[in-house]
Design a protein around this motif. Sequence first.
Motif, PDB file in Angstrom:
ATOM      1  N   UNK A   1      19.832   4.992   8.960  1.00 18.73           N
ATOM      2  CA  UNK A   1      18.723   5.926   9.167  1.00 18.73           C
ATOM      3  C   UNK A   1      17.796   5.931   7.951  1.00 18.73           C
ATOM      4  N   UNK A   2      18.366   5.848   6.756  1.00 20.37           N
ATOM      5  CA  UNK A   2      17.554   5.815   5.537  1.00 20.37           C
ATOM      6  C   UNK A   2      16.712   4.543   5.485  1.00 20.37           C
ATOM      7  N   UNK A   3      17.309   3.420   5.841  1.00 19.69           N
ATOM      8  CA  UNK A   3      16.576   2.152   5.849  1.00 19.69           C
ATOM      9  C   UNK A   3      15.432   2.190   6.855  1.00 19.69           C
ATOM     10  N   UNK A   4      15.669   2.767   8.032  1.00 21.29           N
ATOM     11  CA  UNK A   4      14.599   2.863   9.028  1.00 21.29           C
ATOM     12  C   UNK A   4      13.485   3.794   8.540  1.00 21.29           C
ATOM     13  N   UNK A   5      13.848   4.867   7.867  1.00 18.56           N
ATOM     14  CA  UNK A   5      12.842   5.765   7.310  1.00 18.56           C
ATOM     15  C   UNK A   5      12.013   5.049   6.251  1.00 18.56           C
ATOM     16  N   UNK A   6      12.669   4.268   5.392  1.00 17.51           N
ATOM     17  CA  UNK A   6      11.945   3.512   4.373  1.00 17.51           C
ATOM     18  C   UNK A   6      11.013   2.477   5.006  1.00 17.51           C
ATOM     19  N   UNK A   7      11.441   1.827   6.068  1.00 11.57           N
ATOM     20  CA  UNK A   7      10.599   0.864   6.759  1.00 11.57           C
ATOM     21  C   UNK A   7       9.362   1.543   7.329  1.00 11.57           C
ATOM     22  N   UNK A   8       9.542   2.725   7.920  1.00 12.10           N
ATOM     23  CA  UNK A   8       8.405   3.458   8.483  1.00 12.10           C
ATOM     24  C   UNK A   8       7.450   3.925   7.382  1.00 12.10           C
ATOM     25  N   UNK A   9       7.995   4.428   6.285  1.00  8.82           N
ATOM     26  CA  UNK A   9       7.153   4.890   5.175  1.00  8.82           C
ATOM     27  C   UNK A   9       6.373   3.718   4.582  1.00  8.82           C
ATOM     28  N   UNK A  10       7.028   2.585   4.408  1.00  7.88           N
ATOM     29  CA  UNK A  10       6.348   1.413   3.862  1.00  7.88           C
ATOM     30  C   UNK A  10       5.233   0.953   4.808  1.00  7.88           C
ATOM     31  N   UNK A  11       5.479   1.018   6.114  1.00  5.07           N
ATOM     32  CA  UNK A  11       4.451   0.638   7.089  1.00  5.07           C
ATOM     33  C   UNK A  11       3.257   1.586   7.005  1.00  5.07           C
ATOM     34  N   UNK A  12       3.513   2.873   6.876  1.00  4.35           N
ATOM     35  CA  UNK A  12       2.423   3.853   6.779  1.00  4.35           C
ATOM     36  C   UNK A  12       1.638   3.663   5.486  1.00  4.35           C
ATOM     37  N   UNK A  13       2.330   3.446   4.373  1.00  4.54           N
ATOM     38  CA  UNK A  13       1.643   3.282   3.094  1.00  4.54           C
ATOM     39  C   UNK A  13       0.794   2.016   3.059  1.00  4.54           C
ATOM     40  N   UNK A  14       1.350   0.919   3.548  1.00  2.00           N
ATOM     41  CA  UNK A  14       0.591  -0.335   3.556  1.00  2.00           C
ATOM     42  C   UNK A  14      -0.599  -0.291   4.486  1.00  2.00           C
ATOM     43  N   UNK A  15      -0.398   0.255   5.677  1.00  2.00           N
ATOM     44  CA  UNK A  15      -1.501   0.388   6.627  1.00  2.00           C
ATOM     45  C   UNK A  15      -2.528   1.376   6.101  1.00  2.00           C
ATOM     46  N   UNK A  16      -2.058   2.424   5.424  1.00  2.00           N
ATOM     47  CA  UNK A  16      -2.963   3.401   4.838  1.00  2.00           C
ATOM     48  C   UNK A  16      -3.841   2.804   3.752  1.00  2.00           C
ATOM     49  N   UNK A  17      -3.310   1.846   3.018  1.00  4.56           N
ATOM     50  CA  UNK A  17      -4.115   1.189   1.980  1.00  4.56           C
ATOM     51  C   UNK A  17      -5.298   0.447   2.613  1.00  4.56           C
ATOM     52  N   UNK A  18      -5.043  -0.259   3.697  1.00  3.03           N
ATOM     53  CA  UNK A  18      -6.146  -0.939   4.388  1.00  3.03           C
ATOM     54  C   UNK A  18      -7.098   0.067   5.024  1.00  3.03           C
ATOM     55  N   UNK A  19      -6.542   1.111   5.604  1.00  2.00           N
ATOM     56  CA  UNK A  19      -7.371   2.134   6.232  1.00  2.00           C
ATOM     57  C   UNK A  19      -8.229   2.885   5.233  1.00  2.00           C
ATOM     58  N   UNK A  20      -7.681   3.160   4.057  1.00  2.00           N
ATOM     59  CA  UNK A  20      -8.447   3.854   3.016  1.00  2.00           C
ATOM     60  C   UNK A  20      -9.640   3.020   2.580  1.00  2.00           C
ATOM     61  N   UNK A  21      -9.436   1.724   2.452  1.00  2.00           N
ATOM     62  CA  UNK A  21     -10.537   0.838   2.066  1.00  2.00           C
ATOM     63  C   UNK A  21     -11.637   0.873   3.119  1.00  2.00           C
TER      64      UNK A  21
END
Length: 170
Positions: free
Chosen positions: A50-70
């Motif tokens: 469950x922790x690994x899946x949460x980390x995968x989701x957080x990493x996806x949100x952060x990376x996508x957010x970086x492109x979205x912020x730009x």
Amino acid sequence: MLGFDSVLNRICLTVGGTLTRLSLASLSSNNASKTAPPGELDIMMETPSALEMLLRAVFAVLGAGALGWERERYGKPAGLRTQMMVGLGAAVFTMVSLRLYLDSLHGPAAAHFDLLRTIAGIIGGIGFLGAGTIIQARGSVKGITTASTIWVVGAFGIACGLGYYFLAGV
């Protein structure tokens, strides 16, 4: 070790019919190689916690957010929230599909789940979103960059959902 095995998961290659696991933790183990049919790629994955899946989701949100912020910074369509939703959605669909696939491996042979079909469905859905952003008016086409950004964020989410952080970071 610095925990790279949990971050990068496992990279498996088939070389001449022998499956070689290039995992930092498994380089010294006795189970470092198993046989696989020649020319066939076999990915040896464990069910993520469950922790690994949460980390995968957080990493996806952060990376996508970086492109979205730009994109948001320059006033372009499909900004921060859109990109974060696409990345998170792709990652969650991929993790659910991966879980179903790994669970089906332990069931009867007729119950196998096809992970690639689900990923293809995710790609098709994201392509549909991207196509909706392309506008043709007065002989010019607009929105190609927006569509391609949504497509790349979807691929990023899929890579995060599968645990391929290094590939997603490229």
